[in-house]
Enzyme design. Sequence first.
Site, PDB file in Angstrom:
ATOM      1  N   LYS A  28      -1.125   5.687   3.659  1.00 32.80           N
ATOM      2  CA  LYS A  28       0.252   5.224   3.434  1.00 32.80           C
ATOM      3  C   LYS A  28       1.153   5.698   4.569  1.00 32.80           C
ATOM      4  O   LYS A  28       1.032   6.835   5.037  1.00 32.80           O
ATOM      5  CB  LYS A  28       0.749   5.760   2.098  1.00 32.80           C
ATOM      6  N   SER A 105       5.471   2.693  -4.791  1.00 28.61           N
ATOM      7  CA  SER A 105       5.757   2.368  -3.401  1.00 28.61           C
ATOM      8  C   SER A 105       4.511   2.351  -2.514  1.00 28.61           C
ATOM      9  O   SER A 105       4.582   1.978  -1.347  1.00 28.61           O
ATOM     10  CB  SER A 105       6.755   3.379  -2.823  1.00 28.61           C
ATOM     11  N   SER A 129       4.321   6.083  -7.997  1.00 25.77           N
ATOM     12  CA  SER A 129       4.013   5.252  -6.833  1.00 25.77           C
ATOM     13  C   SER A 129       2.535   5.109  -6.504  1.00 25.77           C
ATOM     14  O   SER A 129       2.181   4.315  -5.626  1.00 25.77           O
ATOM     15  CB  SER A 129       4.768   5.760  -5.603  1.00 25.77           C
TER      16      SER A 129
END
Length: 386
Positions: A28, A105, A129
């Site tokens: 990420k 996210s 997330s």
Amino acid sequence: MSAFVPGARVRIAATSSGPLDGLRFAVKDLIDVAGVVTGGGNPDWLATHAEAARHAPSVAALFAAGASVDGKTITDELAYSLEGVNEHYGTPLNPRWPHALPGGSSSGSASAVASGEVDFALGTDTGGSVRVPAAFCGLWGIRPTHDAVSTEGVLPFAPCFDTVGWFARSGELLARVADVLLAGTAPADVPPHLTRCAEAFEARAANEPDDAATLTSLAASVGAHDEISVFDGDAARWLHCYQQLQDDAIRASLGGWIDATSPRFGPAIASRFARLALLDDGEVARCRVLRSTLAARIDALVSQSVIVLPTTPLALIEKNASDDRIGAFYRDALTMDAIAALAGLPQVTVPLADERDRPLALSFIGPRGSDRALIALVRHLFSSIE
């Protein structure tokens, strides 16, 4: 839409041989990879920061275990979303349900694993997330015990809740990655009983009664026959406490940069950051005290039973969902996700299925430090799907 950040795909070979030999993972874009600017899903953050001097410890541990990086993945802007939408770089594909959002996210990481482009991926989880995109994309995922995996080299969002989690298509690989990332942590066991969180199942029933019934049956089939009111009749208080403390931590971590830079945010993200100016320090202080009370309640519950709940209050959020539907999702999802967040506990989500084509996901919350035992328990309970 691609799961990966724009530009040349970051590919770096393993530094050693080990238990993850030959596997490829994605990272990420909140987590440092040496020689690459951590962009945070925002072009102004990207433009105002330098290349990472070293790998985040979580990335370095995976390299040393034999795995190779195969891409950095899109994140919702500075992690402030559960939807999976990025105004600047696009919305990563939900590979199995392309009409719906991937969840955020850690949207790109979930998309990359679900599409088979990588074997597993790192994400971050503050208020859901990893858990939400794992559920929406049909993956195994974990939010680990707070501080069990180092957050050094991770863009700070709300450090009092931030964790580094990961996604995999199987419980077996989720466990192998856990053995690497949780090496050296003191293990704890899980209690022998399973108990359903009444309010979480009620939230799913209010939105999708048939799915709630199916998930209740699945939970009962693995031994979760009893249920308990976790929020003790005041779910709004738990959500308020979580949001106050999260936003206070975000203000401390990112407020100075926002004030100095006046960054471009997408409209939904901009409104969330604007909310930080409304914080009342006295109320934040009261919520810090309240958090200790709520965490003690959760700790007492998980010392007796693993808490079982639907991972999300909705199976999916459609790309054309109304603002009201998204707002209701946030209210319910953040409330459910606050259970593990406020107490710093591990939560494992497992993808399930029946004859209807949509994601079904159950989550299991265990005591602090029980991460590997919790994964082992969930794998045992659902061994038929592996």
